[in-house]
Design a protein around this motif. Structure first.
Motif, short mmCIF file in Angstrom:
data_model
loop_
_atom_site.label_atom_id
_atom_site.label_comp_id
_atom_site.label_asym_id
_atom_site.label_seq_id
_atom_site.Cartn_x
_atom_site.Cartn_y
_atom_site.Cartn_z
N PHE A 414 13.49 -0.12 -15.24
CA PHE A 414 12.42 -0.28 -14.08
C PHE A 414 11.14 -0.46 -14.47
CE2 PHE A 414 15.66 1.91 -11.16
CZ PHE A 414 16.59 0.70 -10.85
N ALA A 415 10.82 0.36 -15.46
CA ALA A 415 9.54 0.09 -16.07
C ALA A 415 8.98 -1.31 -16.50
CB ALA A 415 9.19 1.26 -17.04
N ALA A 416 10.07 -2.02 -16.84
CA ALA A 416 9.69 -3.52 -17.49
C ALA A 416 10.33 -4.51 -16.42
CB ALA A 416 10.43 -3.55 -18.75
N PHE A 417 10.15 -4.07 -14.98
CA PHE A 417 10.83 -4.83 -13.94
C PHE A 417 9.66 -5.65 -13.74
CE2 PHE A 417 12.89 -5.40 -9.86
CZ PHE A 417 14.39 -5.72 -10.42
N GLY A 418 10.36 -6.90 -13.12
CA GLY A 418 9.47 -8.07 -12.79
C GLY A 418 8.55 -7.75 -11.39
N TRP A 419 9.31 -6.96 -10.54
CA TRP A 419 8.79 -6.61 -9.16
C TRP A 419 7.65 -5.53 -9.19
CZ3 TRP A 419 11.88 -5.07 -4.34
CH2 TRP A 419 11.01 -5.13 -3.20
N ALA A 420 6.71 -5.74 -8.88
CA ALA A 420 5.42 -4.80 -9.20
C ALA A 420 5.79 -3.30 -8.40
CB ALA A 420 4.24 -5.14 -8.86
N LEU A 421 6.39 -3.42 -7.22
CA LEU A 421 6.71 -2.33 -6.48
C LEU A 421 7.63 -1.44 -7.44
CD1 LEU A 421 6.38 -0.70 -3.85
CD2 LEU A 421 8.29 -1.93 -2.89
N ILE A 422 8.57 -1.99 -7.73
CA ILE A 422 9.77 -1.16 -8.54
C ILE A 422 9.01 -0.79 -10.03
CG2 ILE A 422 11.75 -1.34 -9.83
CD1 ILE A 422 12.40 -1.47 -7.06
N ARG A 423 8.27 -1.69 -10.48
CA ARG A 423 7.59 -1.31 -11.79
C ARG A 423 6.46 -0.06 -11.72
NH1 ARG A 423 5.86 -5.87 -12.78
NH2 ARG A 423 3.48 -5.50 -12.34
N ASN A 424 5.90 -0.15 -10.77
CA ASN A 424 5.03 0.81 -10.62
C ASN A 424 5.34 2.15 -10.08
OD1 ASN A 424 2.88 -0.84 -11.31
ND2 ASN A 424 2.40 -1.52 -9.14
N GLN A 427 9.97 5.66 -11.79
CA GLN A 427 10.70 6.99 -11.61
C GLN A 427 11.57 7.43 -10.41
OE1 GLN A 427 8.08 9.90 -13.39
NE2 GLN A 427 9.85 11.29 -14.10
N VAL A 428 10.64 7.00 -9.14
CA VAL A 428 11.19 7.34 -7.78
C VAL A 428 12.36 6.46 -7.71
CG1 VAL A 428 11.07 7.08 -5.39
CG2 VAL A 428 9.10 8.00 -6.79
N ALA A 429 12.29 4.93 -8.17
CA ALA A 429 13.33 4.04 -8.08
C ALA A 429 14.59 4.73 -9.02
CB ALA A 429 12.95 2.65 -8.38
N THR A 430 14.29 5.29 -10.08
CA THR A 430 15.41 5.66 -10.85
C THR A 430 16.20 6.80 -10.01
OG1 THR A 430 14.34 5.22 -12.73
CG2 THR A 430 16.15 7.03 -13.05
N THR A 431 15.30 7.87 -9.46
CA THR A 431 15.99 8.95 -8.81
C THR A 431 16.79 8.38 -7.55
OG1 THR A 431 13.98 10.22 -9.41
CG2 THR A 431 15.47 11.22 -7.87
N GLY A 432 16.22 7.55 -6.97
CA GLY A 432 16.78 7.25 -5.68
C GLY A 432 18.12 6.57 -6.01
N ASP A 525 12.08 14.82 -7.18
CA ASP A 525 13.64 14.50 -7.51
C ASP A 525 14.60 15.42 -6.62
OD1 ASP A 525 13.15 12.79 -10.11
OD2 ASP A 525 11.62 14.06 -9.65
N LEU A 526 14.15 16.59 -6.62
CA LEU A 526 15.27 17.65 -5.96
C LEU A 526 15.17 17.36 -4.40
CD1 LEU A 526 16.78 20.10 -6.72
CD2 LEU A 526 15.00 21.49 -6.34
N CYS A 527 13.93 17.11 -3.80
CA CYS A 527 14.10 16.66 -2.49
C CYS A 527 14.87 15.51 -2.08
CB CYS A 527 12.58 16.60 -1.98
SG CYS A 527 11.74 17.99 -1.92
N MET A 528 14.63 14.51 -3.02
CA MET A 528 15.47 13.26 -2.83
C MET A 528 16.84 13.59 -3.01
SD MET A 528 13.03 10.24 -4.45
CE MET A 528 14.34 8.96 -4.06
N GLN A 529 17.13 14.56 -3.96
CA GLN A 529 18.77 14.77 -4.25
C GLN A 529 19.32 15.39 -2.90
OE1 GLN A 529 20.62 14.08 -6.92
NE2 GLN A 529 22.30 15.36 -6.46
N MET A 530 18.67 16.52 -2.48
CA MET A 530 19.20 17.14 -1.20
C MET A 530 18.98 16.58 -0.08
SD MET A 530 17.62 20.88 -1.99
CE MET A 530 18.62 21.64 -0.47
N GLY A 531 18.12 15.61 0.18
CA GLY A 531 18.09 14.83 1.67
C GLY A 531 18.94 13.94 1.67
N ILE A 532 19.18 13.00 0.51
CA ILE A 532 20.12 11.87 0.53
C ILE A 532 21.61 12.40 0.74
CG2 ILE A 532 21.13 9.98 -0.78
CD1 ILE A 532 18.03 9.44 -1.67
#
Length: 818
Positions: A414-424, A427-432, A525-532
């Motif tokens: 994701f850090a090398a992704f072409g879409w800037a929103l994902i690239r920036n 870490q959140v995209a990875t966790t989600g 990361d913990l909040c996303m894990q529990m909420g989802i």
């Protein structure tokens, strides 16, 4: 009570013997063919008054014999004046909207009367207004089922019981009838309820009464004590979630309102000149600390000064919930005649009997020979089953390990992704995505676990149904608890804590660098894990609980309309309509209890990391109560109204998650200091970030860019995430400083003090709240006294009657002589 079989079945000889013995027991029997399938035969059973009385006495069924009389305790004048003022104030308030009108619910006499085991010799002491209604439908069904479980279908010591005939397909189904339709064209307000099922639908299962109290006495009368206690527990748990949800919401709002005053968030958002080291190998760029400003603010919403109080509150709340539930359950057990109830000796499972029929041993309780399982065979099977349990736990750990590897690999992708929103926001995209994949794995493993638990439990060959149920429940609870919480435990305790340092990273299989947290911590990361997981799992469970039977019943109605016309179902008799409904699941209330106990553990253990968890649980449970009620009343055949608590294992399971302190709060020394002294936190972020020299990077982790495109010049030094190490120019570069050991000691001391304080409060609360209310204890003693008086009066009456009959005989005998 209805038995269903097919004429084409090959077990006709067993059925004939069984039905002949049913008639010998005194039950009335009537056969009727199905209107939709000529091969299906309904066998309608009815118990006459004599049979009901005989078996009610044998089964020690308690029946009402005298109206309850309560005496008011003497009160002090001050308390009397206070009560008058409170009642006067209540008169100004509107009527309680959560209670039903008294004219809506029937007067259940057995709840207002003392009860005693039924006895034909003292039948005139019981309150009998009408023989047809003295034994209600639930009691009649229990008596008929009790008879059917003891009727022989072949000559032999153990060739008996309806369960065995159901297992060998002699009968296709067996169920008590519903009391008519659950809906009516006429309004219940103007015409009243047509039957108890209709009343339950209007006052309990209808979604429009979601805010009303449950009519538990009516639920118990219709479905039995086990189901009544489940809904009583679910209602009590839901009601107790209100203060927890309110405090959790206040903690969240406190974080929202104090967002601009958090010193840590301010320093992170203003740190434009602090350059952070990349969070992954090669592809991740250098970042400014201020780029984590949003994450720091979101973290403050859940992790603020009020979180410490909330952690203590939830630990105390769990204890208060369990202790007051014991009191509530004691009251229900008294009102429902479960105080002295003991489960009768169970019959042996057919599978156990078939396996060990060649070897018998005398049962010390019944005095009859029964199949016997050798010690070596029993424990060898237990060892194999235990090995299977540990293997499945290892499968969970392997799944978590796979998720860890996915997170490590994907963060670089994701850090090398072409879409800037994902690239920036790599870490959140990875966790989600990791949480969503983890949820899918959890649901798939749950299906696998059920089959494995069933296989291992049958391998153990439990002797009775209750032993089988307890063994299966233990395995499923252990499997699902580990499966649901393993990834959350990894994020709470391991994520970002064992990564090493730049230049000497710890790696998986000497290849992948372990994932690090944000500068603001791993709480997102913990909040996303529990909420989802909470939202998705509860939504999926609710859909499967109601959606599956709804679709099955819809398909059945559609088939009947196609074959017999649009209004065919309206002309069907009740047994035909009930047979077309879905049977209650094979495990009874197991799935319902398991879902709620897992939710209770999920809500209490990690609640400090996600204060909105009680609110989500509350919303889900409000829906769950009406969803389960709707399912029981409208979509399922009427289950056998059985007596007993059925909660022994679940009460122990519910107490386990509440024992540990909410784990996500342990070790948050910085937030406590922030709450006590904001000025003490000035410069905390800068002081807690260690300095690293870029030239000391390993070759495989060196960034592809030197940072000049972002900062105008090549980066020579960067800061890595909170750690206390010596600078690169010191005598021992990157070694731990003295401050590191001070912070470690402070965290350890905090954990010890926090745990001991919470456990002391919990122990004190448990001691101060007795399991049995004092007024209930007095009522039980009074009932025991009155029952003894009744027995004494009955005995005197019997002796007087015998004496009078003897005198009458003597006078008649005397007149025969001149």
């Amino acid at each position: 009570y209805i038995l269903v079989y097919r004429k084409s079945s090959s077990q006709s000889e067993k059925r004939e013997v069984f039905e002949r013995n049913i008639r010998a027991e005194g039950l009335h029997m009537e056969k009727e063919a199905s209107l939709t399938n000529s091969d299906v035969i309904f066998l309608k059973l009815h118990a006459p008054w004599d049979v009901l009385c005989r078996y009610a006495e044998l089964m020690n069924i308690r029946m009402p014999f005298r109206r309850k009389i309560f005496y008011m305790h003497r009160r002090h004048k001050f308390m009397s004046r206070m009560e008058k003022r409170i009642n006067k104030f209540r008169g100004w308030l509107p009527r309680k909207p959560m209670k039903f009108d008294n004219d809506r619910l029937p007067d259940l006499e057995e709840n207002e009367s003392f009860t005693a085991p039924f006895s034909r010799s003292r039948i005139h002491h019981f309150i009998i207004h009408n023989k047809d209604t003295f034994f209600n439908n639930a009691t009649r069904s229990r008596i008929v089922h009790h008879i059917l479980q003891r009727v022989k279908y072949e000559e032999g010591k153990t060739k008996m019981g309806l369960n065995r005939l159901l297992s060998n397909n002699s009968y296709e189904a067996a169920f008590p009838l519903h009391e008519g339709s659950y809906h009516s064209k006429n309004s219940i307000r103007t015409h009243g309820a047509e039957n108890h099922r209709h009343l339950l639908y209007e006052c309990w299962a209808w979604w429009g009464v979601w805010y009303k109290y449950q009519p538990l006495d009516l639920v118990r009368r219709y479905f039995g004590e086990k189901i009544g206690l489940y809904f009583a527990w679910l209602g009590w748990y839901t009601g107790m979630l209100f203060p927890a949800a309110l405090v959790g919401l206040l903690v969240f709002l406190y974080g929202l309102f104090t967002l601009e005053h958090c010193q840590v968030s301010k320093e992170i958002c203003q740190a434009n000149d602090i350059i952070m080291c990349p969070i992954c190998d090669q592809y991740c760029p250098y970042l400014r600390l201020s780029d984590s400003c949003i994450y720091a603010k979101v973290t403050h919403l859940f992790d603020n000064g009020a979180t410490v109080f909330f952690a203590v509150f939830m630990a105390v709340w769990a204890t208060v919930f369990l202790e007051f539930w014991k009191r509530r359950r004691a009251v229900l057990a008294y009102d429902w005649d479960l105080i002295d109830w003991e489960e009768e000796e169970e019959e042996i499972r057919p599978q156990f009997e078939a396996k060990y029929s060649k070897k018998e041993r005398m049962n010390p309780i019944s005095g009859k020979p029964e199949p016997y399982q050798a010690f070596s065979d029993k424990y060898s099977r237990l060892i194999v089953s235990t090995s299977g349990i540990f293997f499945m736990i290892l499968v969970v750990i392997a799944a978590v390990f796979g998720i860890v590897i996915y997170r490590v690999i994907t963060v670089s992708t994701f850090a090398a992704f072409g879409w800037a929103l994902i690239r920036n926001n790599s870490q959140v995209a990875t966790t989600g995505t990791a949480v969503c994949i983890n949820f899918c794995i959890i649901m798939l493993l749950n299906v696998l676990y059920e089959k494995v638990a069933l296989l291992l439990t049958n391998l153990e060959q439990p002797r009775t149904e209750s032993e089988w149920e307890n063994s299966f429940t233990f395995k499923m609870f252990l499997f699902q608890f580990v499966n649901l919480n393993s990834s959350t435990f990894y994020i709470a305790f391991f994520l970002g804590r064992f990564t090493g340092r730049p230049g000497a990273y710890l790696r998986l299989i000497n290849r992948w660098k372990l994932e690090e947290c944000h500068p603001s911590g791993c709480l997102i990361d913990l909040c996303m894990q529990m909420g989802i997981i909470m939202v998705l799992k509860q939504t999926w469970n609710n859909f499967m609980e109601l959606g599956y039977p709804l679709m099955q019943n819809w398909w059945t109605r559609r088939r009947l309309r196609r074959e017999h016309g649009q209004n065919a179902k309206a002309g069907f008799p009740q047994w035909e309509r009930d047979f077309n409904l879905q049977p209650m699941n094979a495990y009874g209330l197991f799935d319902e209890y398991l879902e709620m106990i897992l939710q209770f553990g999920f809500t209490t253990i990690f609640v400090a990391a996600f204060p909105l968890a009680p609110l989500l649980a509350l919303i889900n449970n409000i829906i769950e109560i009406r969803l389960d009620a709707y399912k029981f009343v409208t979509q399922w055949r009427r289950p056998l109204p059985s007596q007993g608590s059925g909660m022994a294992f679940w009460r122990a399971s519910a107490s386990c998650p509440s024992s540990p302190t909410p784990l996500a709060e342990q070790g948050r020394v910085g937030k406590i200091i922030s709450h006590m002294c904001r000025r003490c936190m000035m410069g905390y972020v800068n002081a807690s970030l260690s300095v690293f020299r870029v030239s000391d990077f390993e070759r495989r982790s060196h960034p592809r860019t030197n940072g000049s495109e972002l900062f105008g010049e090549a980066v020579k030094y960067c800061r890595w995430y909170r750690d206390y190490r010596e600078p690169p120019d010191s005598a021992e570069p990157y070694s731990y400083t003295l401050q590191f050991w001070h912070v470690l000691a402070a965290r350890l001391a905090f954990i010890i003090v926090f745990e001991h304080m919470v456990f002391a409060i919990k122990t004190l609360i448990a001691y101060l709240i007795p399991d049995l209310p004092k007024d209930l204890r007095d009522r039980m003693r009074r009932e025991k006294y009155l029952i003894q008086e009744m027995m004494y009066e009955a005995e005197l009456e019997r002796l007087q009657k015998e004496k009078n009959e003897k005198k009458k005989k003597d006078r008649v005998h005397h007149k025969e002589w001149p």
